[in-house]
Design a protein around this motif. Structure first.
Motif, short mmCIF file in Angstrom:
data_model
loop_
_atom_site.label_atom_id
_atom_site.label_comp_id
_atom_site.label_asym_id
_atom_site.label_seq_id
_atom_site.Cartn_x
_atom_site.Cartn_y
_atom_site.Cartn_z
N ASP A 227 0.82 -1.22 0.00
CA ASP A 227 0.00 0.00 0.00
C ASP A 227 0.86 1.28 0.00
O ASP A 227 0.33 2.39 0.09
CB ASP A 227 -0.96 0.02 1.20
N LYS B 107 -13.86 14.64 9.22
CA LYS B 107 -14.14 13.21 9.34
C LYS B 107 -14.92 12.90 10.62
O LYS B 107 -15.79 12.02 10.62
CB LYS B 107 -12.83 12.41 9.29
N THR C 297 -18.56 11.21 10.47
CA THR C 297 -18.71 9.89 11.10
C THR C 297 -19.79 9.89 12.16
O THR C 297 -20.60 8.95 12.24
CB THR C 297 -17.37 9.44 11.71
N SER D 250 -10.31 4.35 13.83
CA SER D 250 -10.37 4.22 12.36
C SER D 250 -10.10 5.56 11.69
O SER D 250 -9.36 5.63 10.70
CB SER D 250 -11.74 3.69 11.93
N ILE D 251 -10.70 6.61 12.24
CA ILE D 251 -10.43 7.95 11.70
C ILE D 251 -8.95 8.29 11.87
O ILE D 251 -8.30 8.77 10.93
CB ILE D 251 -11.30 9.01 12.40
N LYS E 123 -6.29 6.39 12.14
CA LYS E 123 -5.42 5.63 11.24
C LYS E 123 -5.51 6.18 9.82
O LYS E 123 -4.50 6.23 9.09
CB LYS E 123 -5.78 4.15 11.27
N SER E 124 -6.69 6.61 9.41
CA SER E 124 -6.85 7.14 8.05
C SER E 124 -6.14 8.48 7.87
O SER E 124 -5.83 8.88 6.75
CB SER E 124 -8.34 7.32 7.72
#
Length: 280
Positions: free
Chosen positions: A24, A75, A79, A129-130, A132-133
């Protein structure tokens, strides 16, 4: 209009080993993060008519499309379906682009701050999750750990002791591109990490403080090698580079004499010098 104030800490990479390149585009790492008592201040005003983001910094504003605070804010709102607007004021003390994680810390502090304001559990998986993004370092700043081993891209965290120390930081007034550093590292094969136990401080391990970028960065910027030598003359028990630089830090296990800090401040005019401790 209610106002909230949050502190956003800097970090050091006491250790940074690059193990392999991932499909990635990221890299697998073995790093030791340490939060230190150098803070930006973030103020959030809730329920304003419109959105506004103000940066107080000697480097000027960061364009919104590149700003991690803005990205974290948007975000979070998307979310958790927040319709209110906010005024956000970021007072910068952490040097920008110095390898101290200021942008990642600010993003995580926005997530934590908004979670507090809206009664969302800080352990909520969606927050991570946010985080890490947004970037590899953001999960560490979101976590409750003051020190941690980071594996994966740095987002898989294992608690690590915060060994008491004083850190003398020298932050030059230029940036080193993280993208440039990874592209020029010359990593051809995967490797296993040199592990650090929790029994003794990392600078007391036989291998010392490994930073895989040190040789590359010192070769490109000989001035940083000179700073390392200068710090060693003051009796630091270890000296290393934080992240991909350009910040150089020296470690003292006891508070150093104040003249050390004063001498560096007086003789190094084109850099910022900080004398700090780890968070506990």
């Amino acid at each position: 209009m209610k106002k909230y104030l949050f502190l956003s800490p800097a970090k050091l990479n006491l250790v940074l080993q690059v193990l392999s390149r991932r499909e990635d585009g990221y890299h697998n790492l073995y790093t030791i993060f340490q939060k230190i008592d150098l803070f930006d201040e973030i103020e959030i005003k809730k329920g304003t008519l419109d959105f506004r983001l103000d940066f107080i910094s000697d480097r000027g504003d960061i364009p919104l499309e590149e700003n991690l605070v803005y990205k974290a804010y948007i975000k979070f709102k998307e979310t958790f379906r927040i319709n209110e607007n906010h005024h956000i004021r970021v007072k910068k003390t952490i040097p920008i682009g110095a390898g101290l994680g200021g942008g990642s810390s600010n993003a995580a502090t926005i997530l934590k701050g908004l979670a507090y304001i809206y009664g969302i559990d800080r352990e909520e998986p969606l927050l991570y999750s946010i985080a890490k993004s947004l970037g590899a370092d953001v999960p560490f700043f979101l976590s409750p750990y003051v020190a941690a081993i980071g594996e994966g891209i740095g987002d898989v965290l294992i608690p690590y002791p915060s060994f008491q120390a004083w850190y003398l930081l020298i932050c030059p007034n230029f940036e080193i591109s993280t993208k440039w550093a990874y592209q020029n590292l010359g990593l051809t094969n995967s490797k296993n990490p040199v592990y650090y136990s929790t029994e003794v401080s990392p600078w007391r391990h036989p291998q010392g403080l490994i930073n895989d970028f040190k040789a590359l960065v010192f070769n490109k910027f000989p001035f940083l090698k000179e700073l390392e030598t200068k710090l060693k003359t003051f009796g630091c028990c270890a000296v290393s580079l934080s992240g991909t630089g350009p910040t150089i830090f020296g470690i003292f296990e006891k508070e150093p004499p104040f003249y050390v800090y004063e001498t560096l401040k007086r003789t190094l005019k084109e850099v910022k010098v900080f004398l700090l401790q780890n968070l506990e």
